[in-house]
Design an enzyme around this catalytic site. Sequence first.
Site, short mmCIF file in Angstrom:
data_model
loop_
_atom_site.label_atom_id
_atom_site.label_comp_id
_atom_site.label_asym_id
_atom_site.label_seq_id
_atom_site.Cartn_x
_atom_site.Cartn_y
_atom_site.Cartn_z
CB THR A 127 -6.34 0.74 -1.63
OG1 THR A 127 -5.65 1.13 -2.82
CG2 THR A 127 -6.41 -0.76 -1.57
CB ALA B 130 -13.15 14.81 0.62
CD GLU C 290 3.40 2.53 -2.10
OE1 GLU C 290 2.92 3.29 -2.95
OE2 GLU C 290 2.69 1.87 -1.33
CG ASP D 79 5.89 1.43 5.85
OD1 ASP D 79 4.93 2.22 5.87
OD2 ASP D 79 5.79 0.22 6.15
CE LYS E 103 3.51 0.23 8.51
NZ LYS E 103 3.71 -0.84 7.51
#
Lengths: 436, 436
Positions: free
Chosen positions: B13, B43, B190, B201, B205
Amino acid sequence: MKPVNVGLVGLGTVGCGTVSVLRRNENEICRRAGRSIQVSHAAVRDPQKERSCDLSDITLTTDPFEVVDNPEIEIIVELIGGESLSLEIVLRAIRNGKHVVTANKALIAIHGNEIFSAAQEQGVTVAFEAAVGGGISIIKALREGLAGNCIEWLAGIINGTGNFILSEMRDAKRDFSDVLAEAQARGYAEADPSFDVDGIDAAHKLTILASIAFGIPLQYNQVYVEGISALEQDDVEYATELGYRIKHLGIAKRVDEGIELRVHPTLIPERRLIANVDGVMNAILVKGDAVGPTLYYGAGAGAEPTASAVVADIVDVTRTLTSDPHNRVPHLAFQPGSLGSPEILPVERSETAYYLRMNAVNRPGVLAEVTRIFGDLKISIESILQKDRGDHESVVPIIILTQHTKEFRLDQALVELEKLDNVNGKIVRIRVETLK
Amino acid sequence: MKPVNVGLVGLGTVGCGTVSVLRRNENEICRRAGRSIQVSHAAVRDPQKERSCDLSDITLTTDPFEVVDNPEIEIIVELIGGESLSLEIVLRAIRNGKHVVTANKALIAIHGNEIFSAAQEQGVTVAFEAAVGGGISIIKALREGLAGNCIEWLAGIINGTGNFILSEMRDAKRDFSDVLAEAQARGYAEADPSFDVDGIDAAHKLTILASIAFGIPLQYNQVYVEGISALEQDDVEYATELGYRIKHLGIAKRVDEGIELRVHPTLIPERRLIANVDGVMNAILVKGDAVGPTLYYGAGAGAEPTASAVVADIVDVTRTLTSDPHNRVPHLAFQPGSLGSPEILPVERSETAYYLRMNAVNRPGVLAEVTRIFGDLKISIESILQKDRGDHESVVPIIILTQHTKEFRLDQALVELEKLDNVNGKIVRIRVETLK
């Protein structure tokens, strides 16, 4: 490494704030910049004046050029304001090969093109984060943080005094002149408040933001400016009733035909974050094509918030002392040779929605007369509010929200409407932005 | 000048978003950076996969090290996520003398110290603006824009999925599990939502933000983390009734004894701007000693908002290609040799206010029993709300807002309260921050 010597020109509110912040956070700043930063010299008008900051180890002079010409000084910080002596000082500093930091929005908005071209020639930096939005690093955000974006528009509350007045008019239902008097008493507004309330200060700042957002030369003279002094309490209340807030915005928008640059009171839907920025705070909403809407909020004025930006610029300059001029961040975000020249559109060609308030005689058929005029000009009406439905033949306010239309068309509608026998006096017109 | 060659590792994305933004805004970006920037190699795991971006002129390979070892490439952009292969790729890129841009918050939070020390040795830059707050340039704001400040605290809505869930729970009065299912269906969360809803998460951060704010090494293991999955609809409603919103915040605070690092649901007064940040948007509120409170708002995730930050980093790196490493902006805002080591306080030693909800039997004297416990522990009560006053002997909720207190003291109160015969079951405890 040896400390960076900074020369201050001007030791007023912001100058003293800068000295205080540099001293108090000396350790923190040195940990960040890798060198200590010290104010070695300062030029002041009156060396005897009591000041709120610690001036030990700072050599004072009444001659600004003594500071500007001092070979020991690497960075000149110009904080005297105005645009005549300050221009002379900044240009001489540049010619002397010194980097310059300034908080002077009028100077940059009006003489920035000349200043940056001189700086470019000499390979020095002129930093001016403090010129817009006080301690909000909006210049850096636009110039660097959003460097991957094509900026579509930005809209900012960029004059704290004006925002304080509007917030009070709404929250305390007070009149403009009443709140202005308080703002002056509290030291927010200048004794001559026209820079604040007539939108001149906001126009200076908008000029700078637009230039950096779109990569165009500074064009202060092309900004459409309307202040807040004509705003009436009634309109603040009707706007609230319709689900809006009135804010004094600086708006820069890229459209197919060119660039819109305008400062005026604006209705904003109350759910928008920026509609809830109250008091003396500033906020700038920026729409980038990749990032979408982003908002930057903070204190737009005051000694230490402004000093915060001045010191950040000093640290930035210190960090670029060894970088090749070509690889530094360009003054106007875009490389000097690549500034564009889209047309700055006169306000008549801008497009927005409108809030209108007119006094109409309460007679059958009046609303039909009014709406026919909009229909004939192909202006769609979003909603109509008819207030205080009184006796037959009494005068009642009619409030109309239009959909988006070109301003020259709206102007025609106003002419037609004011010709109607059943509409009395001048029609109040405030622009509306959905900011989506 | 010749174009800067960029090698992408990962074309998911954000990778596709980066290619699209670099192509679409090629001219705008080149006008800013002074050089054109082109993705020459990428890649990917599956070269046959349909992708939403234009891959013409990009050489694809399935071997990431082929990109990392390519001598034509100056900047490696790591976008594969995870922290094992990505670490190997980033370290090899650094050893090869290449600058690195990454959006990988887990990698930086967990392995950042090692990565930055390797980068320092090689004189290259590792840029990671996209790791926190998507397109909001919060790293730059903290590291450069606020460089003159001693940062007192910061509080951020830094997980969009979590904020979407909380916004929906409040606006639509829906249950946690119901909204989570929708978020998953809409692709926000997710498939394994634990990174979002358990706060992992956000903790990654927060680790990064705290390090840059205070000049301390990255210490992910020391963050106190509490997710949002235990939040009940009732508490969302009572909070509203009390004039608050519940947000999932990452908070880093400097106090006399050390640093508080915590991620947890938090009540915030509804008048605060950050309390009104809804849906998948992110916002970070930062309090600097000079600037006061500042807020940064924008999209915290998504292809193009994240790409916006990736491209900004690429432009930044391009601009520093000629500057002496010592004069560049340090990775963690402060010079590597000068990071501090204040104690990271366990959550028991942090201090905040609390919202408590308990089920009590409706009998005379219960409130006296409850409040005596607070009094004995010297915890002041801000307000009490007794809901649904039903029949005698029925069970009714009692909601208490405390004033600021140390968490270990509150823990003691909870133990005492849960021992009471007239209090049933577990007491709900949510922290409150006034963010002033």
